[in-house]
Design a protein around this motif. Structure first.
Motif, PDB file in Angstrom:
ATOM      1  N   SER A 182      -4.677   4.584   3.119  1.00 11.56           N
ATOM      2  CA  SER A 182      -4.283   3.245   3.589  1.00 11.56           C
ATOM      3  C   SER A 182      -2.766   3.123   3.659  1.00 11.56           C
ATOM      4  O   SER A 182      -2.216   2.536   4.599  1.00 11.56           O
ATOM      5  N   LYS A 183      -2.074   3.682   2.639  1.00 10.79           N
ATOM      6  CA  LYS A 183      -0.617   3.634   2.632  1.00 10.79           C
ATOM      7  C   LYS A 183      -0.034   4.448   3.786  1.00 10.79           C
ATOM      8  O   LYS A 183       0.960   4.048   4.404  1.00 10.79           O
ATOM      9  N   ARG A 194       8.136  -6.004   1.626  1.00  2.00           N
ATOM     10  CA  ARG A 194       7.775  -6.529   2.946  1.00  2.00           C
ATOM     11  C   ARG A 194       6.811  -7.690   2.759  1.00  2.00           C
ATOM     12  O   ARG A 194       5.803  -7.572   2.053  1.00  2.00           O
ATOM     13  N   THR A 195       7.100  -8.805   3.395  1.00  3.13           N
ATOM     14  CA  THR A 195       6.255  -9.993   3.267  1.00  3.13           C
ATOM     15  C   THR A 195       4.823  -9.688   3.691  1.00  3.13           C
ATOM     16  O   THR A 195       3.868 -10.260   3.153  1.00  3.13           O
ATOM     17  N   GLU A 196       4.661  -8.769   4.650  1.00  4.32           N
ATOM     18  CA  GLU A 196       3.323  -8.413   5.124  1.00  4.32           C
ATOM     19  C   GLU A 196       2.453  -7.853   4.011  1.00  4.32           C
ATOM     20  O   GLU A 196       1.226  -7.841   4.126  1.00  4.32           O
ATOM     21  N   SER A 197       3.074  -7.365   2.917  1.00  5.67           N
ATOM     22  CA  SER A 197       2.319  -6.797   1.798  1.00  5.67           C
ATOM     23  C   SER A 197       1.870  -7.867   0.803  1.00  5.67           C
ATOM     24  O   SER A 197       1.148  -7.561  -0.144  1.00  5.67           O
ATOM     25  N   ASN A 237      -0.120 -11.445  -0.173  1.00  2.00           N
ATOM     26  CA  ASN A 237      -1.123 -12.381   0.316  1.00  2.00           C
ATOM     27  C   ASN A 237      -0.538 -13.796   0.311  1.00  2.00           C
ATOM     28  O   ASN A 237       0.564 -14.026  -0.192  1.00  2.00           O
ATOM     29  N   GLU A 257       4.025   0.654  10.593  1.00  2.00           N
ATOM     30  CA  GLU A 257       5.384   0.130  10.406  1.00  2.00           C
ATOM     31  C   GLU A 257       6.391   0.943  11.206  1.00  2.00           C
ATOM     32  O   GLU A 257       7.338   0.402  11.783  1.00  2.00           O
ATOM     33  N   SER A 286      -0.513   2.418   6.951  1.00  2.00           N
ATOM     34  CA  SER A 286       0.453   1.305   6.980  1.00  2.00           C
ATOM     35  C   SER A 286       1.838   1.812   7.354  1.00  2.00           C
ATOM     36  O   SER A 286       2.569   1.169   8.122  1.00  2.00           O
ATOM     37  N   SER A 287       2.210   2.966   6.810  1.00  2.00           N
ATOM     38  CA  SER A 287       3.522   3.548   7.102  1.00  2.00           C
ATOM     39  C   SER A 287       3.646   3.909   8.586  1.00  2.00           C
ATOM     40  O   SER A 287       4.704   3.710   9.196  1.00  2.00           O
ATOM     41  N   LEU A 297       7.254  -5.785  -4.011  1.00  2.00           N
ATOM     42  CA  LEU A 297       6.804  -5.496  -2.655  1.00  2.00           C
ATOM     43  C   LEU A 297       7.847  -6.033  -1.689  1.00  2.00           C
ATOM     44  O   LEU A 297       8.113  -7.237  -1.644  1.00  2.00           O
ATOM     45  N   ASP A 326       4.530  -3.245  -7.922  1.00  4.80           N
ATOM     46  CA  ASP A 326       3.584  -4.292  -7.527  1.00  4.80           C
ATOM     47  C   ASP A 326       4.260  -5.654  -7.422  1.00  4.80           C
ATOM     48  O   ASP A 326       3.753  -6.554  -6.746  1.00  4.80           O
TER      49      ASP A 326
END
Length: 587
Positions: A575-576, A12-15, A17, A583, A579-580, A10, A7
């Motif tokens: 969701s993961k 990737r900046t996209e992950s 907030n 990406e 997202s994968s 992370l 947690d």
């Protein structure tokens, strides 16, 4: 439930907030943030994972906080869905679906940002929209933002056979006029800036040179050049070597270059990576940070082996925990084994680029072969001999300019993936010849025993007398160059004629006089859709379950979260997976 180390790492900046981006941003390139917000056009160049997105998003967030003082409107834009546009056939050259989508995406994000930063102007914005669309409504902004988003959705997802259908899909001819061409779009932006008394709009185009296909890149940078204006500043994140700027865009002239450089010998650069790790890891566990810094050699090795890439450093820390390294005292040999494991994954990722960067697939294959089986073994032997005679050691090689130009795309793909760093300033290598110095990623230097440990870095030199040089006549260079003859992009339209060329100046065939036509390549979108689910960065167990329902990545790409859910794959995992997939398609 307690948070895990993941947690906080992370990668990737996209992950992250907005709050976490500002919290975790480490001020290493402050002058670059100022540059990203000034009135000049810039290309922000750096290898994968070195922090381009983090820098751009931080610039956007910091500028947003200052909006009331300077009226600079920062608009960050991701183009990750652009590859979907490739499936639309172009039969009418007057309508370009990619440019329409690009301009529509920029306009949609601009309206959202304007509403966010200048809410008091919404009534004026509605009046402007009234004027444009000939209607009267208090909710014009909401109405047309929704229409614009719907149109973008049609371009991205609807079943459109070819671009002639777009005229019927585009809501309101007034929107069509705005998106008709770059000039009309620029005029609309200029009016928007004037109406709302903005100092300028700053567009931060993230990953522009990676998610776009080769042909899309050329169109984008021609469009980028068209937007140039004292009140419109465009910045684009690009990668070294592999970006296709096209024949109408000149680097340095149409946009200045900002490079995210990093050097293991620079104490500030090492401290930057150390500060990035410290911030994240201490947030999770002071004990973990204590164990990493108990032996200074451990933390220094991690920082040096990151090669300026925080993402790779995160992967090293993650693997240490997975291997239960934090349960005991960390040793140098244990760490080298960890780095070797992590870098093996990096090699696998590099190999998968052959499926995405199709134009460079042969260069990727030969680049891996040249680095693994020639340059590194030779470098190890070179250092072993020099170590015995107490002479300076080496962590790179010189490539003569003639040899480099022959294999430029090969070295570009290696630099893009952060396998090497190229110093593009020419240096004399003797005998009236010049070359570029190519440094090998420190992870390879240590794991392949080119150097024994970080202390030997102090005994290295980049002087030509202390390094090997490769020339156009070197057997390894000649061998690779012979395998990498350029693919022909143009051919004679006469099927009975065998003339092909890479030179676009030909209009008619010099052999038979028939018209020259461009070779058609299969859409990258279609190629990636056909790839198997096993290519995704998810566990083998999840892949096995998904294969019961989906036959390829394309089907997963089209599926929504509810479609993906099944036994053992519920909300979070679904969701993961989604997202994968996104990406993977975006790179």
């Amino acid at each position: 439930m307690n948070n895990s180390l993941g947690d906080y790492l992370l990668d990737r900046t996209e992950s992250l907030n907005d709050e976490l981006i500002l919290k975790y941003f480490i001020n290493h390139n402050d002058e670059k943030i100022n540059r990203l917000l000034d009135s000049e056009q810039y290309l922000l160049e750096g290898s994968r994972g070195v922090g381009k997105t983090m820098l751009m998003k931080t610039a956007m967030l910091k500028s947003s906080l200052e909006f009331g003082k300077n009226n600079i409107l920062p608009v960050w834009i991701s183009f990750e869905e652009s590859i979907r546009i490739e499936r639309i056939s172009v039969v009418d050259n007057s309508i370009d679906p990619f440019l329409q989508w690009t301009m529509g995406k920029i306009l949609a994000e601009t309206l959202i940002k304007l509403k966010e930063l200048k809410p008091a102007c919404i009534s004026e914005l509605n009046l402007k929209l009234d004027k444009i669309f000939g209607t009267t409504s208090e909710n014009n902004l909401e109405k047309y933002s929704t229409l614009l988003e719907d149109y973008l959705g049609i371009l991205e997802r609807a079943d459109i056979k070819d671009n002639t259908e777009l005229q019927q899909k585009l809501p309101y001819h007034e929107i069509r006029n705005i998106l008709d061409n770059p000039q009309s779009f620029k005029k609309f932006l200029q009016e928007l800036i004037k109406d709302f008394k903005l100092q300028r709009i700053v567009f931060l185009f993230d990953e522009a040179a990676h998610v776009f296909s080769h042909s899309q890149q050329e169109k984008f940078f021609t469009f980028f050049k068209t937007l140039r204006d004292p009140s419109i500043a465009c910045k684009a994140a690009v990668y070294p070597g592999i970006t296709n700027y096209g024949k109408y865009f000149e680097r340095g002239q149409d946009a200045k270059e900002l490079r995210l450089d990093w050097n293991w010998s620079n104490e500030n650069d090492i401290r930057y990576i150390k500060d990035v790790l410290k911030k994240r890891i201490q947030d999770y566990s002071n004990d973990y940070w204590h164990k990493l810094t108990l032996n200074e050699e451990i933390i220094n090795t991690i920082c040096i082996c990151s090669n300026g890439n925080p993402r790779f450093a995160f992967h090293i820390i993650d693997e240490i925990e997975n291997s239960k390294g934090f349960e005991t005292k960390l040793s140098n040999q244990f760490l080298i084994n960890i780095i070797r494991t992590v870098f093996n994954t990096k090699w696998k990722e590099f190999e998968t680029l052959k499926k995405r960067l199709l134009k460079y697939s042969n260069h990727i294959a030969e680049g891996e072969e040249l680095l693994k089986n020639c340059i590194i073994p030779n470098l190890r032997t070179w250092n072993n001999k020099r170590r015995d005679s107490k002479r300076k050691l080496s962590i790179g090689v010189y490539i003569a300019t003639e040899a480099y130009s022959k294999l430029e795309k090969l070295f570009a793909t290696l630099e893009y993936s952060n396998m090497i760093n190229v110093d593009h300033s020419k240096k004399s290598i003797g005998h009236n010849k010049y070359g570029f110095y190519v440094t090998i990623n420190p992870s390879l230097i240590f794991t392949d025993l080119v150097l024994k440990d970080t202390s030997e870095l102090k005994t290295t030199s980049i002087a030509i007398e202390n390094n090997q040089a490769y020339y156009i006549t070197s057997e390894s260079i000649k061998d690779v160059a012979s395998k990498l003859s350029e693919a022909d992009d143009f051919k004679c339209s006469n099927d009975l004629c065998d003339f092909e060329t890479t030179d676009e100046v030909y209009i008619f065939c010099p052999k038979c006089g028939n018209k020259i036509q461009k070779n058609e390549h299969q859409s990258l979108y279609k190629i990636l859709r056909a790839h198997g689910i096993e290519n995704l960065s998810i566990s083998k167990k999840i892949v096995t379950r998904l294969e019961e329902k989906f036959s390829n990545i394309g089907e997963l790409y089209d599926a929504n979260i509810e479609d993906i859910k099944m036994k053992y794959i519920k909300n979070i995992r679904a969701s993961k997976v989604k997202s994968s997939v996104i990406e993977y398609m975006a790179g």
